[in-house]
Design a protein around this motif. Structure first.
Motif, PDB file in Angstrom:
ATOM      1  N   ALA A  68      45.365  37.583  37.099  1.00 23.10           N
ATOM      2  CA  ALA A  68      44.604  37.148  38.272  1.00 23.10           C
ATOM      3  C   ALA A  68      45.098  35.810  38.797  1.00 23.10           C
ATOM      4  N   ASN A  69      45.342  34.865  37.899  1.00 19.37           N
ATOM      5  CA  ASN A  69      45.797  33.543  38.333  1.00 19.37           C
ATOM      6  C   ASN A  69      47.227  33.562  38.850  1.00 19.37           C
ATOM      7  N   LEU A  70      48.062  34.403  38.271  1.00 21.88           N
ATOM      8  CA  LEU A  70      49.410  34.555  38.800  1.00 21.88           C
ATOM      9  C   LEU A  70      49.357  35.124  40.215  1.00 21.88           C
ATOM     10  N   ALA A  71      48.479  36.094  40.423  1.00 18.84           N
ATOM     11  CA  ALA A  71      48.329  36.684  41.752  1.00 18.84           C
ATOM     12  C   ALA A  71      47.918  35.619  42.766  1.00 18.84           C
ATOM     13  N   VAL A  72      47.016  34.746  42.379  1.00 22.00           N
ATOM     14  CA  VAL A  72      46.572  33.675  43.275  1.00 22.00           C
ATOM     15  C   VAL A  72      47.730  32.740  43.602  1.00 22.00           C
ATOM     16  N   THR A  73      48.532  32.384  42.599  1.00 20.37           N
ATOM     17  CA  THR A  73      49.641  31.448  42.851  1.00 20.37           C
ATOM     18  C   THR A  73      50.696  32.055  43.770  1.00 20.37           C
ATOM     19  N   PHE A  74      50.960  33.337  43.636  1.00 20.48           N
ATOM     20  CA  PHE A  74      51.909  33.988  44.550  1.00 20.48           C
ATOM     21  C   PHE A  74      51.348  34.003  45.968  1.00 20.48           C
ATOM     22  N   ALA A  75      50.052  34.286  46.086  1.00 17.90           N
ATOM     23  CA  ALA A  75      49.417  34.297  47.396  1.00 17.90           C
ATOM     24  C   ALA A  75      49.422  32.903  48.020  1.00 17.90           C
ATOM     25  N   GLN A  76      49.198  31.886  47.193  1.00 14.87           N
ATOM     26  CA  GLN A  76      49.214  30.507  47.687  1.00 14.87           C
ATOM     27  C   GLN A  76      50.597  30.102  48.170  1.00 14.87           C
ATOM     28  N   GLN A  77      51.607  30.802  47.710  1.00 12.25           N
ATOM     29  CA  GLN A  77      52.982  30.553  48.126  1.00 12.25           C
ATOM     30  C   GLN A  77      53.287  31.215  49.470  1.00 12.25           C
ATOM     31  N   GLY A  78      52.319  31.958  49.976  1.00  6.79           N
ATOM     32  CA  GLY A  78      52.487  32.616  51.263  1.00  6.79           C
ATOM     33  C   GLY A  78      52.947  34.052  51.171  1.00  6.79           C
ATOM     34  N   LYS A  79      53.027  34.602  49.957  1.00 11.00           N
ATOM     35  CA  LYS A  79      53.475  35.979  49.782  1.00 11.00           C
ATOM     36  C   LYS A  79      52.285  36.932  49.854  1.00 11.00           C
ATOM     37  N   GLN A  80      52.464  38.016  50.587  1.00 11.40           N
ATOM     38  CA  GLN A  80      51.437  39.052  50.626  1.00 11.40           C
ATOM     39  C   GLN A  80      51.364  39.702  49.247  1.00 11.40           C
ATOM     40  N   THR A  81      50.267  39.483  48.561  1.00  5.88           N
ATOM     41  CA  THR A  81      50.153  39.852  47.155  1.00  5.88           C
ATOM     42  C   THR A  81      49.034  40.857  46.923  1.00  5.88           C
ATOM     43  N   LEU A  82      49.304  41.818  46.060  1.00  7.26           N
ATOM     44  CA  LEU A  82      48.298  42.805  45.676  1.00  7.26           C
ATOM     45  C   LEU A  82      48.172  42.809  44.161  1.00  7.26           C
ATOM     46  N   ILE A  83      46.962  42.616  43.655  1.00 14.59           N
ATOM     47  CA  ILE A  83      46.722  42.748  42.218  1.00 14.59           C
ATOM     48  C   ILE A  83      45.995  44.060  41.994  1.00 14.59           C
ATOM     49  N   ILE A  84      46.509  44.835  41.047  1.00 13.06           N
ATOM     50  CA  ILE A  84      45.989  46.173  40.777  1.00 13.06           C
ATOM     51  C   ILE A  84      45.445  46.247  39.363  1.00 13.06           C
ATOM     52  N   ASP A  85      44.239  46.773  39.235  1.00 10.53           N
ATOM     53  CA  ASP A  85      43.668  46.975  37.906  1.00 10.53           C
ATOM     54  C   ASP A  85      44.137  48.326  37.395  1.00 10.53           C
ATOM     55  N   THR A  92      38.416  45.194  34.592  1.00 15.13           N
ATOM     56  CA  THR A  92      37.696  43.923  34.757  1.00 15.13           C
ATOM     57  C   THR A  92      38.044  43.190  36.048  1.00 15.13           C
ATOM     58  N   VAL A  93      39.129  43.610  36.712  1.00 15.88           N
ATOM     59  CA  VAL A  93      39.592  42.871  37.891  1.00 15.88           C
ATOM     60  C   VAL A  93      38.520  42.794  38.964  1.00 15.88           C
ATOM     61  N   ILE A 163      51.123  43.080  41.406  1.00 15.63           N
ATOM     62  CA  ILE A 163      50.876  42.732  40.002  1.00 15.63           C
ATOM     63  C   ILE A 163      49.920  43.743  39.374  1.00 15.63           C
ATOM     64  N   PHE A 164      50.346  44.329  38.257  1.00 11.82           N
ATOM     65  CA  PHE A 164      49.532  45.307  37.547  1.00 11.82           C
ATOM     66  C   PHE A 164      48.920  44.673  36.298  1.00 11.82           C
ATOM     67  N   ASP A 165      47.618  44.780  36.167  1.00 14.91           N
ATOM     68  CA  ASP A 165      46.918  44.380  34.946  1.00 14.91           C
ATOM     69  C   ASP A 165      46.736  45.650  34.129  1.00 14.91           C
ATOM     70  N   THR A 166      47.413  45.734  32.984  1.00 15.82           N
ATOM     71  CA  THR A 166      47.408  46.966  32.200  1.00 15.82           C
ATOM     72  C   THR A 166      46.684  46.792  30.864  1.00 15.82           C
ATOM     73  N   PRO A 167      46.365  47.887  30.196  1.00 17.56           N
ATOM     74  CA  PRO A 167      45.755  47.793  28.866  1.00 17.56           C
ATOM     75  C   PRO A 167      46.726  47.164  27.866  1.00 17.56           C
ATOM     76  N   PRO A 168      46.217  46.684  26.734  1.00 16.82           N
ATOM     77  CA  PRO A 168      47.083  46.131  25.690  1.00 16.82           C
ATOM     78  C   PRO A 168      48.095  47.160  25.184  1.00 16.82           C
ATOM     79  N   VAL A 169      49.277  46.679  24.834  1.00 15.97           N
ATOM     80  CA  VAL A 169      50.368  47.561  24.420  1.00 15.97           C
ATOM     81  C   VAL A 169      50.042  48.327  23.150  1.00 15.97           C
ATOM     82  N   LEU A 170      49.435  47.645  22.179  1.00 14.69           N
ATOM     83  CA  LEU A 170      49.207  48.268  20.884  1.00 14.69           C
ATOM     84  C   LEU A 170      47.982  49.169  20.855  1.00 14.69           C
ATOM     85  N   ALA A 171      47.183  49.133  21.913  1.00 15.33           N
ATOM     86  CA  ALA A 171      45.948  49.911  21.933  1.00 15.33           C
ATOM     87  C   ALA A 171      46.186  51.339  22.405  1.00 15.33           C
ATOM     88  N   VAL A 172      46.895  51.468  23.529  1.00 17.61           N
ATOM     89  CA  VAL A 172      47.170  52.782  24.126  1.00 17.61           C
ATOM     90  C   VAL A 172      48.583  52.768  24.704  1.00 17.61           C
TER      91      VAL A 172
END
Length: 235
Positions: A68-85, A92-93, A163-172
Motif C-alpha cells: 500500500a505504501n509503495l503504491a502511494v509513493t509511486f502515485a506521489q511521483q506522478g505515475k498512474q498507479t493501481l494496487i490490486i488485492d 485487506t486492501v 502492484i499486486f498484494d498476494t498471499p504469503p509464499v509459504l502458505a499457498v
C-alpha cells in the motif's frame, strides 16, 4: 448482532495509520519507502517495471502495508498507479483504503464487469485500487487462468504501475503462480519473526516459479528505539 462502533472506528484508524506515506510523507519511514521505490527503478536497466508483486513468507509480516505504501509513493511521483488485492483468501486492501469489497478482481476475472468499472478512486492523486472482490472457491485457478493474463495486459495499458498484494509464499501457491507473470517481486520479511529457513525457502519457491525477485524488505526493524525503519536489500 449489534456492531461495536468503537471497535469499527479503531479498526479504520489502525488501517489509515498504515498509510504513513500519505499521512506523514516527511517521516523517516516514508523516506525509506521512497528509497525502495528508487531501488525498484534501478533494479531493471533493460526493461521498465510495470507490474510488481509484493509477498511475504508468512502472515503478519507487513506485505500489505508495504504494498500500500509503495503504491502511494509511486502515485506521489506522478505515475498512474493501481494496487490490486490478489490475496483472494484474506483480502485487506479494501480496509486500508476504506473501500467496499463487494466487487473487484474476481468480478473482472469471471467476466462480471470490466476493469474500468471495477477499479475504485482513492483520496490519493494518481492512485486507484482494485479490491479482491467476493472470495472465490478457486483462487489459484483464477490466478493461473487465461483471463488473468488478459487482465494484466489490460491493466498495463491503463496504468503506469500495477502492484499486486498476494498471499504469503509459504502458505499457498498463489504467489508462485503470479510471480512469473509480473516484472518483479518484492519479498517482505519481519525482523525478529521471520526465520532464516523460511526466507530461504520462499526465495527458492519464487525462483523455481521463474519469478524475478528484485529484493527483500526487512520490516519492523527498530533502529533507535523510537522509530521503525524499512530496509530494502537487493539479492
Amino acid at each position: 448482532m449489534a456492531l461495536n462502533k468503537k471497535s469499527i472506528k479503531k479498526t479504520l484508524m489502525d488501517n489509515k495509520r498504515k498509510l504513513i506515506t500519505k499521512l506523514d510523507p516527511k517521516s523517516p519511514i516514508s523516506e525509506q519507502y521512497r528509497t525502495i521505490r528508487t531501488n525498484i527503478h534501478f533494479s531493471s536497466i533493460d526493461k521498465e517495471i510495470h507490474t510488481l508483486m509484493v509477498t511475504s513468507t508468512g502472515p503478519g509480516e507487513g506485505k500489505s502495508t508495504t504494498a500500500a505504501n509503495l503504491a502511494v509513493t509511486f502515485a506521489q511521483q506522478g505515475k498512474q498507479t493501481l494496487i490490486i488485492d490478489a490475496d483472494m483468501r484474506k483480502p485487506t486492501v479494501h480496509y486500508t483504503f476504506n473501500q467496499t469489497n463487494t466487487t473487484g478482481l474476481t468480478s473482472v476475472l469471471t467476466n462480471q464487469m470490466p476493469l474500468i468499472d471495477a477499479v475504485k478512486l482513492t483520496d490519493v492523486a494518481n492512485l486507484m485500487v482494485l479490491p479482491s472482490g467476493p472470495i472465490p472457491p478457486n483462487p489459484s485457478e483464477l490466478l493461473s487462468s487465461r483471463a488473468m493474463q488478459q487482465f494484466i495486459e489490460e491493466a498495463v495499458k491503463n496504468f503506469s504501475v500495477v502492484i499486486f498484494d498476494t498471499p504469503p509464499v509459504l502458505a499457498v501457491t498463489d504467489a508462485q503462480i503470479l510471480a512469473n507473470q509480473c516484472d518483479g517481486t518484492i519479498l517482505v520479511v519481519s525482523s525478529g519473526k521471520t526465520e532464516n529457513e523460511q526466507a530461504i525457502k520462499a526465495k527458492e519457491l519464487l525462483t523455481a516459479a521463474q519469478g524475478k525477485l528484485l529484493g527483500v524488505v526487512l520490516n519492523n526493524k527498530k533502529m533507535d528505539g523510537k522509530e521503525q525503519y524499512y530496509y530494502y536489500g537487493a539479492n
